[in-house]
Design a protein around this motif. Structure first.
Motif, PDB file in Angstrom:
ATOM      1  N   LEU A  98       0.845  -1.189   0.000  1.00  0.00           N
ATOM      2  CA  LEU A  98       0.000   0.000   0.000  1.00  0.00           C
ATOM      3  C   LEU A  98       0.882   1.240   0.000  1.00  0.00           C
ATOM      4  N   TRP A  99       0.653   2.096  -0.994  1.00  0.00           N
ATOM      5  CA  TRP A  99       1.319   3.389  -1.048  1.00  0.00           C
ATOM      6  C   TRP A  99       0.479   4.395  -0.265  1.00  0.00           C
ATOM      7  N   GLU A 137       6.151   4.127  -8.654  1.00  0.00           N
ATOM      8  CA  GLU A 137       6.386   3.060  -9.626  1.00  0.00           C
ATOM      9  C   GLU A 137       5.614   1.825  -9.162  1.00  0.00           C
ATOM     10  N   PHE A 138       4.409   1.668  -9.713  1.00  0.00           N
ATOM     11  CA  PHE A 138       3.524   0.598  -9.261  1.00  0.00           C
ATOM     12  C   PHE A 138       3.951  -0.753  -9.806  1.00  0.00           C
ATOM     13  N   MET A 139       3.803  -1.786  -8.959  1.00  0.00           N
ATOM     14  CA  MET A 139       4.020  -3.165  -9.346  1.00  0.00           C
ATOM     15  C   MET A 139       2.717  -3.929  -9.144  1.00  0.00           C
ATOM     16  N   SER A 164       5.706   4.964   1.345  1.00  0.00           N
ATOM     17  CA  SER A 164       5.214   6.341   1.277  1.00  0.00           C
ATOM     18  C   SER A 164       5.488   6.940  -0.097  1.00  0.00           C
ATOM     19  N   TYR A 165       4.636   7.887  -0.475  1.00  0.00           N
ATOM     20  CA  TYR A 165       4.874   8.664  -1.697  1.00  0.00           C
ATOM     21  C   TYR A 165       4.661  10.137  -1.379  1.00  0.00           C
ATOM     22  N   VAL A 216      -2.916   7.415 -11.322  1.00  0.00           N
ATOM     23  CA  VAL A 216      -3.014   6.295 -10.385  1.00  0.00           C
ATOM     24  C   VAL A 216      -3.601   5.050 -11.053  1.00  0.00           C
ATOM     25  N   SER A 217      -3.841   5.122 -12.349  1.00  0.00           N
ATOM     26  CA  SER A 217      -4.541   4.034 -13.040  1.00  0.00           C
ATOM     27  C   SER A 217      -3.729   2.741 -13.108  1.00  0.00           C
ATOM     28  N   LYS A 218      -2.410   2.827 -12.938  1.00  0.00           N
ATOM     29  CA  LYS A 218      -1.580   1.628 -13.012  1.00  0.00           C
ATOM     30  C   LYS A 218      -1.533   0.855 -11.700  1.00  0.00           C
TER      31      LYS A 218
END
Length: 359
Positions: free
Chosen positions: A57-58, A96-98, A80-81, A119-121
């Motif tokens: 979770l970001w 950088e989403f995984m 965190s972001y 945030v769509s990725k």
């Protein structure tokens, strides 16, 4: 000001409140009510970790660290972001989403409605609408899930909501735990006693403050609970539309009254059309002046909040500019408890104490 008078701190119990007409909530017919907003968040994380393979979770770097600590109890990996924070200019880099990554997007103080990156990725988006649960954004959300803590904007001892704008499956409703019922009862009694104090029927604050603190400590338990019966039965009778209008008016009153001061800024969004701020977010020129003003306000029975302290963060790598903003900010209540006269009195105190500071 009428005595006994105070500004800020927790809600007292408001008797004989009636709404003008029925109102709807974003979670009506499609949500669950929990004991707290933290319970709602923990419930959806645990459910989707097991059923949807969520792994990380970001969370915003500028966010309540006590909530972050509660989220960590689920065992989910947290990252965190850098998002919005008081005084920021935006333009933050997208995480950088995984696969298995989820992002928590927060309506910070009712002022800003979304991140400035894509945030769509992410595998899913969770939105926290605590600071304005009845905003246009909350009603029109396109997130996978939404949560809100209700006792931040309503005079209730407890309460959290969870819903899915996309009608995705939700966890099974948790039972009301004995521990949570006791905590809510303590908080409710503290609210009653505070109302008596403000009506000059009791002279001592210490009794209800002790109950408030005891209730707060018990509400933070590890077991997820449903909402208390009292809150569920009573909150539907509140005039939330009117209260949002008062909150917006009071924010505008304080913003106007402080607009000429060079050493403090009322943080505002660029567009105010559908925005109703949660509180007046003040950003001082120095941490030292902020602290001097905060302590003087308390002596004047004005109780500001710090949203949020980042001195002991639950996550490492909090950007320095976030920590700096936290040390220079104050949150001034502007909710339905206060009149324009109250807000002008608060403004006068802020101006006087700020000018008295010699740093």
């Amino acid at each position: 000001m009428k005595l006994p008078w105070e500004h800020g701190s927790e809600f007292h119990l408001s008797e004989n409140i009636r709404q003008d007409r029925p109102y709807s909530s974003p979670w009506d017919g499609k949500g669950l009510l929990f004991g707290t907003g933290r319970d709602a968040m923990k419930a959806i994380l645990l459910f989707c970790m097991a059923s949807r393979g969520w792994k990380r979770l970001w969370v915003p770097a500028y966010f309540c660290q006590e909530v972050v600590g509660a989220i960590a109890e689920t065992g989910m990996t947290l990252q965190s972001y850098s998002s919005w924070f008081p005084g920021s200019s935006g333009g933050n880099k997208s995480p950088e989403f995984m696969i298995g990554d989820v992002i928590l997007v927060v309506n910070h103080f009712g002022l800003f409605s979304s991140p400035e990156f894509d945030v769509s990725k992410a595998s899913a988006v969770i939105e926290d609408h605590t600071h304005d649960p009845w905003s246009a954004w909350a009603f029109k959300s396109k997130a996978d899930y939404c949560v809100a803590s209700l006792r931040k904007t309503l005079p209730v001892p407890d309460g959290g909501a969870l819903w899915s704008p996309k009608q995705k499956e939700l966890p099974t409703q948790s039972p009301l735990t004995r521990q949570h019922r006791l905590a809510a009862e303590r908080k409710l009694e503290a609210m009653r006693m505070k109302a008596l104090y403000l009506n000059d029927q009791i002279a001592d604050k210490s009794g209800y403050r002790a109950l408030q603190l005891a209730g707060d400590e018990t509400l933070s338990g590890r077991d997820i609970s449903a909402i208390s019966e009292w809150t569920e039965q009573n909150m539907c009778g509140f005039p939330v539309r009117k209260w949002r209008e008062v909150r917006k008016r009071n924010h505008e009153t304080l913003r106007w009254a402080l607009s000429s001061l060079k050493w403090v800024q009322v943080v505002c969004p660029e567009m105010m059309m559908e925005i109703v701020p949660f509180s007046c977010i003040l950003l001082f020129d120095t941490a030292e002046r902020r602290e001097f003003v905060r302590l003087e306000l308390i002596q004047a029975s004005i109780y500001p909040a710090i949203l949020w302290s980042l001195e002991e963060p639950a996550l490492r790598d909090i950007p320095r500019e976030h920590s700096d903003a936290s040390r220079r900010m104050l949150s001034i209540h502007c909710d339905m408890r206060y009149s324009e006269r109250d807000m002008l009195h608060v403004a006068d105190c802020i101006e006087r104490f700020g000018n008295e500071f010699r740093g």
